[in-house]
Design a protein around this motif. Structure first.
Motif, PDB file in Angstrom:
ATOM      1  N   TRP A 278       0.842  -1.194   0.000  1.00 32.56           N
ATOM      2  CA  TRP A 278       0.000   0.000   0.000  1.00 32.56           C
ATOM      3  C   TRP A 278       0.876   1.241   0.000  1.00 32.56           C
ATOM      4  CZ3 TRP A 278      -5.075  -0.342  -0.900  1.00 32.56           C
ATOM      5  CH2 TRP A 278      -5.693  -1.583  -0.670  1.00 32.56           C
ATOM      6  N   ARG A 279       0.683   2.085  -1.017  1.00 37.14           N
ATOM      7  CA  ARG A 279       1.461   3.313  -1.148  1.00 37.14           C
ATOM      8  C   ARG A 279       0.515   4.511  -1.137  1.00 37.14           C
ATOM      9  NH1 ARG A 279       6.160   2.225  -4.063  1.00 37.14           N
ATOM     10  NH2 ARG A 279       6.713   4.423  -3.755  1.00 37.14           N
ATOM     11  N   LEU A 280       0.935   5.571  -0.489  1.00 35.72           N
ATOM     12  CA  LEU A 280       0.128   6.778  -0.390  1.00 35.72           C
ATOM     13  C   LEU A 280       0.307   7.624  -1.652  1.00 35.72           C
ATOM     14  CD1 LEU A 280      -1.756   8.128   1.682  1.00 35.72           C
ATOM     15  CD2 LEU A 280       0.217   9.416   2.518  1.00 35.72           C
ATOM     16  N   VAL A 281      -0.803   8.030  -2.227  1.00 36.04           N
ATOM     17  CA  VAL A 281      -0.779   8.893  -3.411  1.00 36.04           C
ATOM     18  C   VAL A 281      -1.096  10.318  -2.980  1.00 36.04           C
ATOM     19  CG1 VAL A 281      -1.816   9.357  -5.667  1.00 36.04           C
ATOM     20  CG2 VAL A 281      -1.483   6.998  -4.905  1.00 36.04           C
ATOM     21  N   THR A 282      -0.294  11.265  -3.465  1.00 35.78           N
ATOM     22  CA  THR A 282      -0.488  12.670  -3.097  1.00 35.78           C
ATOM     23  C   THR A 282      -0.693  13.518  -4.352  1.00 35.78           C
ATOM     24  OG1 THR A 282       1.873  13.208  -3.192  1.00 35.78           O
ATOM     25  CG2 THR A 282       1.015  12.394  -1.090  1.00 35.78           C
ATOM     26  N   SER A 283      -1.263  14.684  -4.144  1.00 40.55           N
ATOM     27  CA  SER A 283      -1.393  15.662  -5.224  1.00 40.55           C
ATOM     28  C   SER A 283      -0.014  16.244  -5.519  1.00 40.55           C
ATOM     29  CB  SER A 283      -2.342  16.782  -4.785  1.00 40.55           C
ATOM     30  OG  SER A 283      -1.742  17.572  -3.760  1.00 40.55           O
ATOM     31  N   PRO A 284       0.138  16.954  -6.633  1.00 34.91           N
ATOM     32  CA  PRO A 284       1.425  17.594  -6.900  1.00 34.91           C
ATOM     33  C   PRO A 284       1.880  18.517  -5.773  1.00 34.91           C
ATOM     34  CG  PRO A 284       0.094  17.592  -8.884  1.00 34.91           C
ATOM     35  CD  PRO A 284      -0.786  17.082  -7.773  1.00 34.91           C
ATOM     36  N   ARG A 285       0.930  19.058  -5.033  1.00 32.98           N
ATOM     37  CA  ARG A 285       1.273  19.944  -3.908  1.00 32.98           C
ATOM     38  C   ARG A 285       1.692  19.162  -2.666  1.00 32.98           C
ATOM     39  NH1 ARG A 285      -1.757  22.223   0.262  1.00 32.98           N
ATOM     40  NH2 ARG A 285      -0.961  24.219   1.023  1.00 32.98           N
ATOM     41  N   GLY A 286       1.389  17.858  -2.629  1.00 33.97           N
ATOM     42  CA  GLY A 286       1.760  17.031  -1.491  1.00 33.97           C
ATOM     43  C   GLY A 286       0.627  16.672  -0.566  1.00 33.97           C
ATOM     44  N   GLU A 287      -0.623  16.875  -0.987  1.00 37.68           N
ATOM     45  CA  GLU A 287      -1.768  16.537  -0.148  1.00 37.68           C
ATOM     46  C   GLU A 287      -2.167  15.073  -0.359  1.00 37.68           C
ATOM     47  OE1 GLU A 287      -3.981  20.815  -0.845  1.00 37.68           O
ATOM     48  OE2 GLU A 287      -3.523  19.425  -2.480  1.00 37.68           O
ATOM     49  N   PRO A 288      -2.352  14.298   0.697  1.00 38.46           N
ATOM     50  CA  PRO A 288      -2.727  12.887   0.553  1.00 38.46           C
ATOM     51  C   PRO A 288      -4.081  12.737  -0.138  1.00 38.46           C
ATOM     52  CG  PRO A 288      -1.938  13.342   2.776  1.00 38.46           C
ATOM     53  CD  PRO A 288      -2.124  14.668   2.114  1.00 38.46           C
ATOM     54  N   LEU A 289      -4.147  11.848  -1.125  1.00 39.04           N
ATOM     55  CA  LEU A 289      -5.380  11.598  -1.873  1.00 39.04           C
ATOM     56  C   LEU A 289      -5.970  10.236  -1.584  1.00 39.04           C
ATOM     57  CD1 LEU A 289      -4.302  12.986  -5.374  1.00 39.04           C
ATOM     58  CD2 LEU A 289      -5.555  14.185  -3.565  1.00 39.04           C
ATOM     59  N   GLY A 290      -5.133   9.257  -1.234  1.00 40.28           N
ATOM     60  CA  GLY A 290      -5.639   7.923  -0.956  1.00 40.28           C
ATOM     61  C   GLY A 290      -4.525   6.895  -1.004  1.00 40.28           C
ATOM     62  N   VAL A 311      -8.379   7.900   2.600  1.00 38.40           N
ATOM     63  CA  VAL A 311      -7.416   8.291   3.629  1.00 38.40           C
ATOM     64  C   VAL A 311      -7.949   9.524   4.348  1.00 38.40           C
ATOM     65  CG1 VAL A 311      -6.097   9.752   2.031  1.00 38.40           C
ATOM     66  CG2 VAL A 311      -4.992   8.889   4.108  1.00 38.40           C
ATOM     67  N   ARG A 312      -7.780   9.558   5.660  1.00 43.08           N
ATOM     68  CA  ARG A 312      -8.154  10.741   6.440  1.00 43.08           C
ATOM     69  C   ARG A 312      -6.904  11.259   7.128  1.00 43.08           C
ATOM     70  NH1 ARG A 312     -10.513  12.193  11.652  1.00 43.08           N
ATOM     71  NH2 ARG A 312     -10.229  10.059  12.371  1.00 43.08           N
ATOM     72  N   PRO A 313      -6.233  12.242   6.532  1.00 43.29           N
ATOM     73  CA  PRO A 313      -4.987  12.746   7.112  1.00 43.29           C
ATOM     74  C   PRO A 313      -5.235  13.397   8.472  1.00 43.29           C
ATOM     75  CG  PRO A 313      -5.296  13.504   4.848  1.00 43.29           C
ATOM     76  CD  PRO A 313      -6.590  12.931   5.291  1.00 43.29           C
ATOM     77  N   LEU A 314      -4.249  13.274   9.353  1.00 45.60           N
ATOM     78  CA  LEU A 314      -4.350  13.847  10.690  1.00 45.60           C
ATOM     79  C   LEU A 314      -3.210  14.822  10.939  1.00 45.60           C
ATOM     80  CD1 LEU A 314      -5.325  10.675  12.774  1.00 45.60           C
ATOM     81  CD2 LEU A 314      -6.838  12.409  11.797  1.00 45.60           C
ATOM     82  N   ARG A 315      -3.486  15.808  11.790  1.00 42.61           N
ATOM     83  CA  ARG A 315      -2.493  16.807  12.175  1.00 42.61           C
ATOM     84  C   ARG A 315      -1.978  16.509  13.584  1.00 42.61           C
ATOM     85  NH1 ARG A 315      -6.204  18.880   8.837  1.00 42.61           N
ATOM     86  NH2 ARG A 315      -5.535  20.367   7.239  1.00 42.61           N
ATOM     87  N   ASP A 316      -0.933  17.194  13.975  1.00 42.00           N
ATOM     88  CA  ASP A 316      -0.372  16.985  15.312  1.00 42.00           C
ATOM     89  C   ASP A 316      -1.381  17.263  16.416  1.00 42.00           C
ATOM     90  OD1 ASP A 316       2.001  16.243  14.215  1.00 42.00           O
ATOM     91  OD2 ASP A 316       3.125  18.035  14.795  1.00 42.00           O
ATOM     92  N   THR A 317      -2.351  18.140  16.145  1.00 39.24           N
ATOM     93  CA  THR A 317      -3.339  18.508  17.158  1.00 39.24           C
ATOM     94  C   THR A 317      -4.474  17.497  17.278  1.00 39.24           C
ATOM     95  OG1 THR A 317      -4.416  19.877  15.482  1.00 39.24           O
ATOM     96  CG2 THR A 317      -2.881  20.981  16.979  1.00 39.24           C
ATOM     97  N   ASP A 318      -4.560  16.539  16.364  1.00 43.04           N
ATOM     98  CA  ASP A 318      -5.600  15.517  16.456  1.00 43.04           C
ATOM     99  C   ASP A 318      -5.287  14.538  17.583  1.00 43.04           C
ATOM    100  OD1 ASP A 318      -7.508  16.119  14.348  1.00 43.04           O
ATOM    101  OD2 ASP A 318      -5.871  15.717  12.943  1.00 43.04           O
TER     102      ASP A 318
END
Length: 415
Positions: A278-290, A311-318
Motif C-alpha cells: 500500500w502506497r500513499l498517493v499525493t497531489s502535486p502539492r503534497g496533499e494525501p489523496l488515498g 485516507v483521512r490525514p491527521l495533524r499533530d493537534t488531532d
C-alpha cells in the motif's frame, strides 16, 4: 474565583438538592458539573447567580459573598446560557444580544455596536442581527444565546446544558466554538451536562455528583479517567473510559517516518513494488489523496487515475483516539500525517500508535497516583470530599510499575 464553602440546599419537603458542598472553581477555567438526573448539578450552578438561594453555607465570586450582593446586580455581571437559548421571540437578534448592556445603562448605539461585534465573535454573519429567533436554526439560536451572555463582558459564564437540544453534528460545532472562544476570552465557566464525553472534551476540571447532591470527585479529566474515586464514578464514566482518556492525548509526540508517497501524475508503469503493497498517493502539492494497492495496479494511466482506498490525514493537534480509529480503518495500517496546510509530512505506523496509547494510560495513572507525604499534607475541601469513599488503587488501572496495557478492544488491529 468561585468558592463553595459547606453549601447545602434543602427544600421544605425534606429533599436535599445539594449536601455540604465545598469546592473551589479556578479563575479562567472551565469546570464541568456532571451526574445523573436529580444529583444537584443545575442547583449548584443556579446558586452562583442566586436563581436558587442556598439553605446554608457561603458562595463567593471573586472574593465577594453572593448573598451580600443585590441579586439583580449580581445577575447582570454573570453570563447565563440555558438549553433552549431563552431568547425573547419579539425582539431581533441584535436587540436580544444588547439586553444586558442596555440594562446596565449603556447607550443604545454602544449596546448595538457591541452586539454586532459579538455576532462576528460567535461565527454568525452580520445580517443575522436583523432576524428574529424563530428565523434561526437551533444551533444559531444557541450561538446568539452565548453572544448575549458575553455582551457585558462578564468574568463568569454559567452554562446549563447549552448544547443538549441540538443534533450531534451541530453540538460538535458548538463545542468547537466554545473552545475557540475560551482560548481567546479565558472566562471562568461553570458548565452543566449529563454527557461525559462533552465534559471530557470541554472541561479543565470535572466535578462528579451523586444523587442527593453530594460531590464524589473533582479532578482534571485525565486524572478522573485514570483513577475514579469509587465504583460510582467508574460506572458513570463508562466501560470505555480508556478510550476517552486517549481523546485527551494528541499525536504531537508520536513519531512518524517520511513515507514513500507517489505523485498522482506518476505513470503506474513506473511504480516499483519495493515500497510495500500500500502506497500513499499525493497531489502535486503534497496533499494525501488515498492509498494505492500496488498488487492491483491498472494496465495504464497514472496513480491518480487508479482506484484509491480512502485516507483521512491527521495533524499533530488531532487526538490519539482519532489516530487509532484511522489506523484500524486504513488498509495500510498507518496514518498519514500532514501540516496545518494539509501537506504530507510522513506516515505513522499502527504499532507506534499502540505503543503511545499504552504509555498514555501509564502516564495518566502515574500522574493521578497520590504521592506519599513526608509530613501531614493540607488538603483542600474539594480533595477531602473526593476522598471520602476509599478505593483500591490496584483495581483501577495501570501503575508506573505495570507493563504498558494493550490498546482498548475497540481499537484492536483486525485479524
Amino acid at each position: 474565583m468561585i468558592k463553595f464553602d459547606a453549601v447545602s440546599k434543602r427544600y421544605p419537603n425534606g429533599t436535599t438538592a445539594v449536601d455540604d458542598l465545598s469546592l473551589d472553581l479556578p479563575e479562567g477555567g472551565v469546570t464541568v458539573l456532571v451526574g445523573s438526573s436529580g444529583c444537584g448539578k443545575t442547583t449548584t450552578l443556579r446558586m452562583v447567580n442566586r436563581m436558587v438561594e442556598p439553605t446554608s453555607g457561603t458562595i463567593s465570586v471573586g472574593g465577594r459573598d453572593v448573598l451580600e450582593a443585590d441579586a439583580a446586580e449580581l445577575r447582570r455581571g454573570i453570563g447565563y446560557v440555558i438549553q433552549q437559548s431563552g431568547l425573547f421571540p419579539h425582539r431581533t437578534v441584535l436587540d436580544n444580544i444588547a439586553t444586558v448592556p442596555l440594562l446596565l445603562g449603556w447607550g443604545r448605539r454602544k449596546a448595538r455596536a457591541r452586539a454586532a461585534e459579538l455576532l462576528e465573535l460567535v461565527g454568525l454573519p452580520a445580517d443575522t442581527g436583523k432576524r428574529y429567533p424563530h428565523q434561526l436554526s437551533g444551533g444559531q439560536q444557541q450561538r446568539v444565546g452565548v453572544a448575549r451572555a458575553l455582551a457585558a463582558d462578564p468574568p463568569v459564564l454559567l452554562m446549563d446544558e447549552p448544547f443538549g437540544a441540538v443534533d450531534p453534528v451541530v453540538r460538535t460545532q458548538l463545542q468547537n466554538e466554545l473552545l475557540r472562544l475560551q482560548e481567546e476570552l479565558r472566562k471562568t465557566v461553570v458548565f452543566v451536562t449529563h454527557d461525559i464525553d462533552e465534559a471530557v472534551r470541554l472541561g479543565d476540571r470535572i466535578a462528579v455528583f451523586r444523587t442527593g447532591g453530594r460531590l464524589v470527585q473533582c479532578a482534571e479529566p485525565a486524572e478522573l479517567l485514570a483513577r475514579p474515586a469509587d465504583d460510582f464514578v467508574a460506572d458513570f464514566l463508562g466501560a470505555e473510559r480508556g478510550l476517552k482518556l486517549l481523546s485527551l492525548t494528541t499525536l504531537a509526540d508520536v513519531p512518524h517516518a517520511p513515507g514513500r508517497a507517489i505523485r498522482a501524475d506518476e505513470p503506474v508503469g513506473a511504480i516499483g513494488r519495493d515500497g510495500g503493497r500500500w502506497r500513499l498517493v499525493t497531489s502535486p502539492r503534497g496533499e494525501p489523496l488515498g492509498w494505492l494497492d500496488t498488487d492491483a495496479l491498472p494496465a495504464g494511466g497514472t496513480a491518480g487515475e487508479a482506484e484509491l482506498a480512502g485516507v483521512r490525514p491527521l495533524r499533530d493537534t488531532d487526538s490519539l483516539l482519532s489516530a487509532l480509529n484511522e489506523a484500524v480503518s486504513s488498509p495500510a495500517g498507518a496514518v498519514a500525517r500532514v501540516t496545518a496546510d494539509g501537506v504530507l509530512t510522513g506516515v505513522t505506523s499502527r504499532d507506534a500508535i499502540h505503543d503511545r496509547a499504552g504509555r498514555s494510560h501509564a502516564d495518566a495513572a502515574r500522574a493521578a497516583a497520590p504521592a506519599t507525604p513526608t509530613a501531614p499534607a493540607t488538603r483542600t475541601a474539594a480533595t477531602q470530599t473526593a476522598a471520602e469513599t476509599p478505593h483500591e488503587p490496584a483495581a483501577e488501572g495501570p501503575t508506573p510499575d505495570d507493563p504498558a496495557p494493550e490498546a482498548p478492544a475497540a481499537a484492536e488491529r483486525p485479524a
